[in-house]
Design a protein around this motif. Structure first.
Motif, PDB file in Angstrom:
ATOM      1  N   ASP A   1      18.184  19.346 -44.179  1.00 48.75           N
ATOM      2  CA  ASP A   1      17.217  18.465 -44.822  1.00 48.75           C
ATOM      3  C   ASP A   1      17.609  18.285 -46.288  1.00 48.75           C
ATOM      4  O   ASP A   1      18.544  18.920 -46.784  1.00 48.75           O
ATOM      5  CB  ASP A   1      15.818  19.065 -44.699  1.00 48.75           C
ATOM      6  N   ILE A   2      16.863  17.466 -46.992  1.00 53.14           N
ATOM      7  CA  ILE A   2      17.187  17.195 -48.395  1.00 53.14           C
ATOM      8  C   ILE A   2      17.053  18.431 -49.270  1.00 53.14           C
ATOM      9  O   ILE A   2      17.611  18.484 -50.358  1.00 53.14           O
ATOM     10  CB  ILE A   2      16.337  16.038 -48.974  1.00 53.14           C
ATOM     11  N   ASP A   3      16.328  19.459 -48.783  1.00 56.58           N
ATOM     12  CA  ASP A   3      16.219  20.708 -49.536  1.00 56.58           C
ATOM     13  C   ASP A   3      17.461  21.578 -49.384  1.00 56.58           C
ATOM     14  O   ASP A   3      17.557  22.653 -49.966  1.00 56.58           O
ATOM     15  CB  ASP A   3      14.962  21.487 -49.155  1.00 56.58           C
ATOM     16  N   GLY A   4      18.444  21.120 -48.566  1.00 53.69           N
ATOM     17  CA  GLY A   4      19.686  21.855 -48.389  1.00 53.69           C
ATOM     18  C   GLY A   4      19.627  22.928 -47.322  1.00 53.69           C
ATOM     19  O   GLY A   4      20.605  23.646 -47.122  1.00 53.69           O
ATOM     20  N   LEU A   5      18.495  23.052 -46.636  1.00 60.64           N
ATOM     21  CA  LEU A   5      18.336  24.069 -45.605  1.00 60.64           C
ATOM     22  C   LEU A   5      18.397  23.439 -44.217  1.00 60.64           C
ATOM     23  O   LEU A   5      18.081  22.265 -44.041  1.00 60.64           O
ATOM     24  CB  LEU A   5      17.001  24.798 -45.782  1.00 60.64           C
TER      25      LEU A   5
ATOM     26  N   LEU B   1      12.791  16.230 -37.077  1.00 65.99           N
ATOM     27  CA  LEU B   1      13.026  17.466 -37.807  1.00 65.99           C
ATOM     28  C   LEU B   1      11.749  18.305 -37.797  1.00 65.99           C
ATOM     29  O   LEU B   1      10.679  17.821 -38.145  1.00 65.99           O
ATOM     30  CB  LEU B   1      13.425  17.132 -39.247  1.00 65.99           C
ATOM     31  N   LEU B   2      11.867  19.558 -37.370  1.00 67.94           N
ATOM     32  CA  LEU B   2      10.706  20.450 -37.283  1.00 67.94           C
ATOM     33  C   LEU B   2      10.726  21.399 -38.476  1.00 67.94           C
ATOM     34  O   LEU B   2      11.499  22.349 -38.506  1.00 67.94           O
ATOM     35  CB  LEU B   2      10.744  21.225 -35.964  1.00 67.94           C
ATOM     36  N   GLN B   3       9.900  21.132 -39.461  1.00 62.33           N
ATOM     37  CA  GLN B   3       9.953  21.863 -40.718  1.00 62.33           C
ATOM     38  C   GLN B   3       8.918  22.966 -40.859  1.00 62.33           C
ATOM     39  O   GLN B   3       8.935  23.688 -41.852  1.00 62.33           O
ATOM     40  CB  GLN B   3       9.820  20.878 -41.878  1.00 62.33           C
TER      41      GLN B   3
END
Length: 104
Positions: free
Chosen positions: A43-47, A57-59
């Motif tokens: 994801d955009i958070d790098g994780l 995407l399941l965050q």
């Protein structure tokens, strides 16, 4: 998509597996997304996170997604090669980890 009965087994009585990622340990290397882009994504958070069968995407922390049988080897290789040891693959029927840092 695999049909699952209440005991957590699929066709031919095979145990179904699910995978989740501990984002607190994720190093953001993206190895998992290289091995199995159908299951993992950065994801955009790098994780890294798991994706649903609908490519969502399941965050949520601890979110799981089923491991499609044709992708089992790629998911297992992701867990083995992950530098953060953050990928957990477990049986749906009893939640026992079969691949990953807590596997017996």
């Amino acid at each position: 998509m695999t049909v699952q009965d209440e005991a957590g087994t699929g066709p031919e009585g095979r145990d179904l597996l699910e995978v989740w990622i501990d984002q607190d340990l994720c190093t953001g290397d993206g190895i998992c997304a290289q091995y199995a882009p159908e299951v993992f994504e950065l994801d955009i958070d790098g994780l890294a996170y798991v994706k649903s069968g609908d490519d969502e995407l399941l965050q949520a922390p601890g979110a799981t997604t089923p491991v499609p049988l044709p992708l089992l080897r790629d998911v297992v290789d992701s867990a083995k090669e992950c530098p953060g040891d953050c990928i957990h693959v477990r049986r749906v029927s009893d939640s026992v980890e079969v691949y990953g840092p807590d596997a017996a």
